[in-house]
Scaffold this motif. Structure first.
Motif, mmCIF file in Angstrom:
data_model
loop_
_atom_site.group_PDB
_atom_site.id
_atom_site.type_symbol
_atom_site.label_atom_id
_atom_site.label_comp_id
_atom_site.label_asym_id
_atom_site.label_seq_id
_atom_site.Cartn_x
_atom_site.Cartn_y
_atom_site.Cartn_z
ATOM 1 N N ALA A 111 -4.252 -3.516 -0.366
ATOM 2 C CA ALA A 111 -3.175 -2.542 -0.585
ATOM 3 C C ALA A 111 -3.681 -1.342 -1.368
ATOM 4 O O ALA A 111 -3.335 -0.191 -1.061
ATOM 5 C CB ALA A 111 -2.007 -3.200 -1.316
ATOM 6 N N SER A 166 -3.867 2.389 0.200
ATOM 7 C CA SER A 166 -2.767 3.143 -0.401
ATOM 8 C C SER A 166 -2.837 4.646 -0.187
ATOM 9 O O SER A 166 -1.811 5.326 -0.139
ATOM 10 C CB SER A 166 -2.703 2.860 -1.905
ATOM 11 O OG SER A 166 -3.873 3.383 -2.550
ATOM 12 N N ALA A 177 0.836 -1.207 0.000
ATOM 13 C CA ALA A 177 0.000 0.000 0.000
ATOM 14 C C ALA A 177 0.867 1.252 0.000
ATOM 15 O O ALA A 177 0.587 2.220 -0.721
ATOM 16 C CB ALA A 177 -0.916 0.001 1.220
#
Length: 323
Positions: free
Chosen positions: A113, A117, A82
């Motif tokens: 992820a 992010s 991420a």
């Protein structure tokens, strides 16, 4: 005639090097990761020497080594992926594309992820990969159309795994924000009523001190954070910084055990029952084991990752003796 030949020869000498430089060069093939240890060392050093183009290879290695087989113990890896995506929005989609093909059981790492992010349009990014992950469409829909929380919305009180997620994000970026979220969990180390809160707070405290003792940049960051931290966490944060500077990490462990034992002794019968450890303590200390391993604590953390049973090694290190 000789003059003409000399001029032509000189022209060739000038033009050929320029042509060679202008010719597209093939990207150097990266050597595949050979082991989980090598992968962890790369993660540990990443923020000092970022190489986002190698992320797809790293994710494939995580899958091949079984590092992400247990999604509940994969927080460091999910957070790291991420962080790399979030720090590289311009090439994020290209990186995700190169991660595939990936087994369905490991695609959860990619989905989480992307959601964690911090990319400005992470939902739009995720929908572009639905066709590549048909087996995970239900989970994707929960993030895109439902109310599944992002990383900054996750609560460490209800999910101790948030500690590892934030460590992973820090490994990828070196940013202060994920460290501040871990520091905020120190308030739980002061809890006198709930053993799971106390355990989670103790692990946040231990990983911060352990990792800062090996990382001067992290130690400096913690000192900066302490200058404007919530008064509630000033004391435990000060203890973290002191332990990291003096390398007296065992004191944190002893204090944590003493607090947990005291709460068990004074609490209800359910708290005095050792079964609580298998629910709260086992999970949390397993997370800390992996987090320590990613920052180079090979002698303690790495066996937890390689063995696939992080809780076993973690419990040997920190668990109180059964009554």
């Amino acid at each position: 005639m000789r003059r003409v030949i000399a001029i032509l020869g000189l022209a060739v000498l000038v033009v050929l090097p320029a042509f060679a430089l202008a010719k597209p060069m093939k990207e150097k093939a990266e050597k595949p990761f050979q082991s989980t240890e090598e992968l962890l060392k790369w993660i540990n050093g990443y923020r000092k020497d970022p190489d986002p183009r190698r992320l797809p290879q790293a994710v494939k290695a995580m899958s091949a080594f079984g590092a992400t087989r247990d999604i509940d113990q994969s927080g460091v890896f999910i957070g790291f992926v991420a962080g790399v995506l979030g720090a590289n929005p311009g090439i994020a989609e290209d990186l995700i594309t190169k991660i595939f093909p990936l087994p369905p059981e490991d695609q959860v790492v990619v989905i989480k992820a992307i959601a964690y992010s911090g990319l400005p349009r992470w939902r739009a990014t995720m929908t572009k990969f639905v066709e590549r992950m048909p087996a995970r469409k239900v989970l994707i829909d929960k993030y895109v159309f439902g109310n599944k929380p992002t990383l900054t919305e996750l609560s460490v009180e209800t999910d101790p795994g948030v500690i590892d997620l934030n460590w992973g994000y820090y490994f990828a970026t070196g940013w202060e924000a994920p460290v501040r979220r871990i520091v905020a969990a120190l308030e739980l180390s002061l809890d006198k009523d709930k053993v799971d809160y106390l355990t989670t707070g103790a692990m946040a405290k231990w990983t911060l001190a352990q990792n800062a003792s090996r990382n001067e940049d992290l130690l400096a960051m913690l000192k900066k954070i302490s200058s404007d931290a919530d008064p509630k966490i000033q004391k435990p944060l000060g203890e973290v910084i002191d332990a990291a500077e003096t390398l007296e990490l065992s004191k944190l462990r002893k204090d944590a055990l003493a607090s947990i034992e005291e709460l068990k002794a004074k609490g209800s019968e359910s708290l005095r029952n050792y079964n609580w450890w298998g629910q709260a303590g086992q999970t949390v200390f397993a997370l800390g084991c992996v987090a320590a391993g990613a920052l180079g604590q090979v002698e303690f953390g790495l066996p937890c990752v390689v063995g696939g049973a992080a809780s076993t090694a973690a419990l040997k290190y920190l668990a109180p003796s059964p009554q």
